[in-house]
Design a protein around this motif. Structure first.
Motif, PDB file in Angstrom:
ATOM      1  N   TYR A   1    -112.507  63.932 -10.392  1.00  0.00           N
ATOM      2  CA  TYR A   1    -113.672  63.049 -10.318  1.00  0.00           C
ATOM      3  C   TYR A   1    -114.235  63.075  -8.905  1.00  0.00           C
ATOM      4  O   TYR A   1    -113.515  62.877  -7.922  1.00  0.00           O
ATOM      5  N   LEU A   2    -115.571  63.362  -8.820  1.00  0.00           N
ATOM      6  CA  LEU A   2    -116.244  63.369  -7.528  1.00  0.00           C
ATOM      7  C   LEU A   2    -117.047  62.093  -7.341  1.00  0.00           C
ATOM      8  O   LEU A   2    -116.998  61.477  -6.282  1.00  0.00           O
ATOM      9  N   GLY A   3    -117.827  61.698  -8.347  1.00  0.00           N
ATOM     10  CA  GLY A   3    -118.513  60.414  -8.272  1.00  0.00           C
ATOM     11  C   GLY A   3    -119.976  60.482  -7.879  1.00  0.00           C
ATOM     12  O   GLY A   3    -120.370  59.851  -6.892  1.00  0.00           O
ATOM     13  N   PHE A   4    -120.778  61.229  -8.631  1.00  0.00           N
ATOM     14  CA  PHE A   4    -122.221  61.231  -8.396  1.00  0.00           C
ATOM     15  C   PHE A   4    -122.940  61.455  -9.722  1.00  0.00           C
ATOM     16  O   PHE A   4    -122.357  61.960 -10.681  1.00  0.00           O
ATOM     17  N   ALA A   5    -124.210  61.063  -9.760  1.00  0.00           N
ATOM     18  CA  ALA A   5    -125.032  61.267 -10.952  1.00  0.00           C
ATOM     19  C   ALA A   5    -125.926  62.479 -10.731  1.00  0.00           C
ATOM     20  O   ALA A   5    -126.546  62.612  -9.666  1.00  0.00           O
ATOM     21  N   ALA A   6    -125.955  63.357 -11.719  1.00  0.00           N
ATOM     22  CA  ALA A   6    -126.771  64.565 -11.611  1.00  0.00           C
ATOM     23  C   ALA A   6    -128.223  64.256 -11.978  1.00  0.00           C
ATOM     24  O   ALA A   6    -128.495  63.520 -12.928  1.00  0.00           O
ATOM     25  N   ALA A   7    -129.143  64.813 -11.211  1.00  0.00           N
ATOM     26  CA  ALA A   7    -130.564  64.658 -11.522  1.00  0.00           C
ATOM     27  C   ALA A   7    -130.912  65.507 -12.739  1.00  0.00           C
ATOM     28  O   ALA A   7    -130.204  66.469 -13.077  1.00  0.00           O
ATOM     29  N   THR A   8    -131.983  65.137 -13.413  1.00  0.00           N
ATOM     30  CA  THR A   8    -132.430  65.902 -14.575  1.00  0.00           C
ATOM     31  C   THR A   8    -133.860  66.388 -14.357  1.00  0.00           C
ATOM     32  O   THR A   8    -134.638  65.768 -13.627  1.00  0.00           O
ATOM     33  N   GLU A   9    -134.177  67.492 -14.992  1.00  0.00           N
ATOM     34  CA  GLU A   9    -135.542  68.007 -14.988  1.00  0.00           C
ATOM     35  C   GLU A   9    -135.761  68.793 -16.270  1.00  0.00           C
ATOM     36  O   GLU A   9    -134.802  69.202 -16.938  1.00  0.00           O
ATOM     37  N   ILE A  10    -137.011  68.971 -16.616  1.00  0.00           N
ATOM     38  CA  ILE A  10    -137.346  69.715 -17.826  1.00  0.00           C
ATOM     39  C   ILE A  10    -137.356  71.199 -17.491  1.00  0.00           C
ATOM     40  O   ILE A  10    -138.112  71.649 -16.639  1.00  0.00           O
ATOM     41  N   VAL A  11    -136.509  71.944 -18.188  1.00  0.00           N
ATOM     42  CA  VAL A  11    -136.338  73.370 -17.911  1.00  0.00           C
ATOM     43  C   VAL A  11    -136.615  74.170 -19.188  1.00  0.00           C
ATOM     44  O   VAL A  11    -135.965  73.939 -20.213  1.00  0.00           O
ATOM     45  N   PRO A  12    -137.578  75.119 -19.152  1.00  0.00           N
ATOM     46  CA  PRO A  12    -137.802  75.988 -20.318  1.00  0.00           C
ATOM     47  C   PRO A  12    -136.567  76.843 -20.596  1.00  0.00           C
ATOM     48  O   PRO A  12    -135.856  77.254 -19.676  1.00  0.00           O
ATOM     49  N   LEU A  13    -136.292  77.099 -21.852  1.00  0.00           N
ATOM     50  CA  LEU A  13    -135.144  77.896 -22.240  1.00  0.00           C
ATOM     51  C   LEU A  13    -135.541  79.356 -22.435  1.00  0.00           C
ATOM     52  O   LEU A  13    -136.692  79.660 -22.767  1.00  0.00           O
ATOM     53  N   SER A  14    -134.580  80.228 -22.247  1.00  0.00           N
ATOM     54  CA  SER A  14    -134.795  81.631 -22.559  1.00  0.00           C
ATOM     55  C   SER A  14    -134.800  81.809 -24.078  1.00  0.00           C
ATOM     56  O   SER A  14    -134.442  80.889 -24.825  1.00  0.00           O
ATOM     57  N   PHE A  15    -135.180  82.999 -24.528  1.00  0.00           N
ATOM     58  CA  PHE A  15    -135.193  83.254 -25.966  1.00  0.00           C
ATOM     59  C   PHE A  15    -133.795  83.091 -26.549  1.00  0.00           C
ATOM     60  O   PHE A  15    -133.618  82.450 -27.593  1.00  0.00           O
ATOM     61  N   GLY A  16    -132.796  83.641 -25.874  1.00  0.00           N
ATOM     62  CA  GLY A  16    -131.424  83.548 -26.377  1.00  0.00           C
ATOM     63  C   GLY A  16    -130.926  82.116 -26.434  1.00  0.00           C
ATOM     64  O   GLY A  16    -130.309  81.700 -27.425  1.00  0.00           O
ATOM     65  N   ASP A  17    -131.204  81.343 -25.365  1.00  0.00           N
ATOM     66  CA  ASP A  17    -130.773  79.943 -25.350  1.00  0.00           C
ATOM     67  C   ASP A  17    -131.510  79.136 -26.417  1.00  0.00           C
ATOM     68  O   ASP A  17    -130.943  78.214 -27.017  1.00  0.00           O
ATOM     69  N   SER A  18    -132.793  79.479 -26.660  1.00  0.00           N
ATOM     70  CA  SER A  18    -133.555  78.782 -27.684  1.00  0.00           C
ATOM     71  C   SER A  18    -132.974  79.054 -29.066  1.00  0.00           C
ATOM     72  O   SER A  18    -132.891  78.150 -29.902  1.00  0.00           O
ATOM     73  N   VAL A  19    -132.570  80.301 -29.306  1.00  0.00           N
ATOM     74  CA  VAL A  19    -131.945  80.654 -30.581  1.00  0.00           C
ATOM     75  C   VAL A  19    -130.645  79.879 -30.760  1.00  0.00           C
ATOM     76  O   VAL A  19    -130.364  79.345 -31.844  1.00  0.00           O
ATOM     77  N   ASP A  20    -129.838  79.816 -29.692  1.00  0.00           N
ATOM     78  CA  ASP A  20    -128.580  79.063 -29.765  1.00  0.00           C
ATOM     79  C   ASP A  20    -128.833  77.587 -30.056  1.00  0.00           C
ATOM     80  O   ASP A  20    -128.149  76.975 -30.892  1.00  0.00           O
ATOM     81  N   ARG A  21    -129.836  77.014 -29.375  1.00  0.00           N
ATOM     82  CA  ARG A  21    -130.139  75.598 -29.585  1.00  0.00           C
ATOM     83  C   ARG A  21    -130.661  75.351 -31.003  1.00  0.00           C
ATOM     84  O   ARG A  21    -130.347  74.343 -31.622  1.00  0.00           O
TER      85      ARG A  21
END
Length: 433
Positions: free
Chosen positions: A263-283
């Motif tokens: 455990y490190l103890g921080f919150a990760a920021a988020t942003e909207i990221v377009p997916l690649s074709f392969g990642d889109s197929v997986d999703r």
């Protein structure tokens, strides 16, 4: 203004719903006409007709209630064993069969003997019935892939959005630090909001899931390279052992399950990221699997739906929603304080999910769904092949009309479930904010 935006969202979803229904029925219509089956009607909606126009031999129209649609094909069921369709039994179950058989021969005209649905080969009938749900699947995939690759998803990054003050076990319902809680390793190391972690123990990282796994696997000293004000610097931290949320093989958090890990103890920021074709197929694949699991789990959702509709039970986030509930969600989307492109993306994802549900639901091998007619055609094909193998007489078309009593029972169950969901959507809706 909020009411206006809500109404606008509902209207947008209703238009998308009508298009999805029309698109579904277009699949049936185009393949039926291709195989020479006469189609007297193509209708979007149920109830009174509000607009129609006849073109050729088919009447095209829109009805008042946008909760479905249909095409009417001549000869959906074969005639009885005596070749007559006028016979009428006093048995209520036989009556259902004969009523369905008679309806299948409505508007029979001279020359239609060669244009009946049941006279087509089983594989052709399967194509006609599959074409409707398939069109919904195509629409779902096109919308999902298009939005995923052009707009993207809210994704956690390696940028620090906030630093925890102390170490709190995640399996306890407490957010504030108490006396005796140790300082979080991130705070002790000097990690700050806005830092971007670019390496962990010398290993370069760009993906949050990779960084998260490295942190979970480490208890004790670790070097953290961050990018701050355009420069890289190395921080030294001593990671603590803590109870953290368990993840599955896909890296998704499992609700209410915790495991000991680094455990490190921080919150990760988020942003909207377009997916690649392969990642889109997986999703998209994950979305289909989730849809199948949701349909299988529908019976188990009935008690919670009943409690949400008729008592003070909570409406869970994964609770089934109907057209009314989905329209309300569409209305809420338009009132969110987010950019217009985010609203449009959410509306399109909602429409993609609706079309995927239409596909999966209609593939159930039960009459009166499309999958029930497909199952009947498949059984006929198997039966005829077995007859040829064993040199027996051709058994002829499988009489799907004999399953109409079962179809009425199934339809009754679906109607009751739909009414239950409708009541829950009205009195205790699923909300996104």
């Amino acid at each position: 203004m909020t009411i206006l935006l809500t109404v606008l969202g509902i209207v947008i979803f209703a238009v998308g719903l009508l298009f999805s229904i029309a698109w579904h029925e277009l699949g049936h219509l185009s393949t039926a006409k291709y195989f020479g089956i006469r189609v007297p009607q193509y209708m979007v909606g149920f109830g009174p007709t509000i607009w129609s126009r006849k073109k050729g031999e088919t009447e095209y129209g829109i009805k008042a209630i946008p909760l479905g649609g249909y095409i009417r094909m001549i000869g959906m069921f074969p005639p009885g064993a005596d070749g007559r369709i006028e016979a009428r039994s006093t048995s209520p179950w036989r009556g259902m069969i004969e009523d369905a058989r008679s309806a299948a021969f409505e508007e029979l005209k001279e020359g239609d003997e060669t244009r009946l649905f049941y006279t087509r080969k089983p594989w052709k009938r399967m194509i006609v019935m599959f074409a409707g749900p398939f069109m919904n699947l195509v629409l779902a995939v096109v919308i999902f892939m298009g939005v995923a690759m052009s707009f993207g998803f809210q994704t956690q990054t390696t940028e620090v959005a906030g630093v925890q003050k102390c170490v709190i076990s995640q399996d306890v319902a407490r957010e504030k630090c108490a006396a005796g809680d140790p300082v979080s390793p991130a705070r002790a190391a000097g990690l700050k909001e806005g830092d971007k972690i670019v390496a962990f123990n010398g290993q370069r990282v760009e993906d949050w899931s990779v960084l998260s796994n490295l942190i979970r696997e480490t208890i004790g000293p670790a070097s953290i390279t961050v990018e701050r004000d355009g420069n890289e610097q190395v921080l030294q931290a001593t990671l603590a052992k803590n109870m953290v949320a368990q993840k599955n093989s896909d890296g998704e958090v499992i609700p209410d399950k915790f495991v000991p890990a680094g455990y490190l103890g921080f919150a990760a920021a988020t942003e909207i990221v377009p997916l690649s074709f392969g990642d889109s197929v997986d999703r998209m694949g994950d979305m289909i699997v989730t849809g199948v699991e949701s349909i299988i789990a529908l019976p188990s959702k009935i008690p919670d739906l009943w409690n949400a509709a008729f008592s003070d039970g909570d409406r869970k986030d994964d609770s089934p929603v109907g057209v009314v509930g989905a329209a309300r969600i569409g209305g809420e989307v338009m009132t969110l304080d987010v950019p217009a492109q985010n609203q449009m993306a959410m509306m399109l994802f909602l429409l993609a999910g609706f079309n995927l549900s239409l596909f999966l639901f209609n593939m159930l091998p039960l009459l009166p769904l499309d999958g029930g007619h497909m199952a009947g055609a498949l059984w006929e094909s198997v039966r005829r092949k077995l007859a040829r193998i064993f040199k027996r007489p051709d058994p002829g078309p499988f009489d799907v009309a004999k399953l109409m009593p079962v179809a009425y029972v199934v339809a009754g169950i679906f109607i009751c479930f739909t009414l239950l969901v409708l009541i829950a959507d009205v009195v205790n809706p699923v909300k996104i904010m």
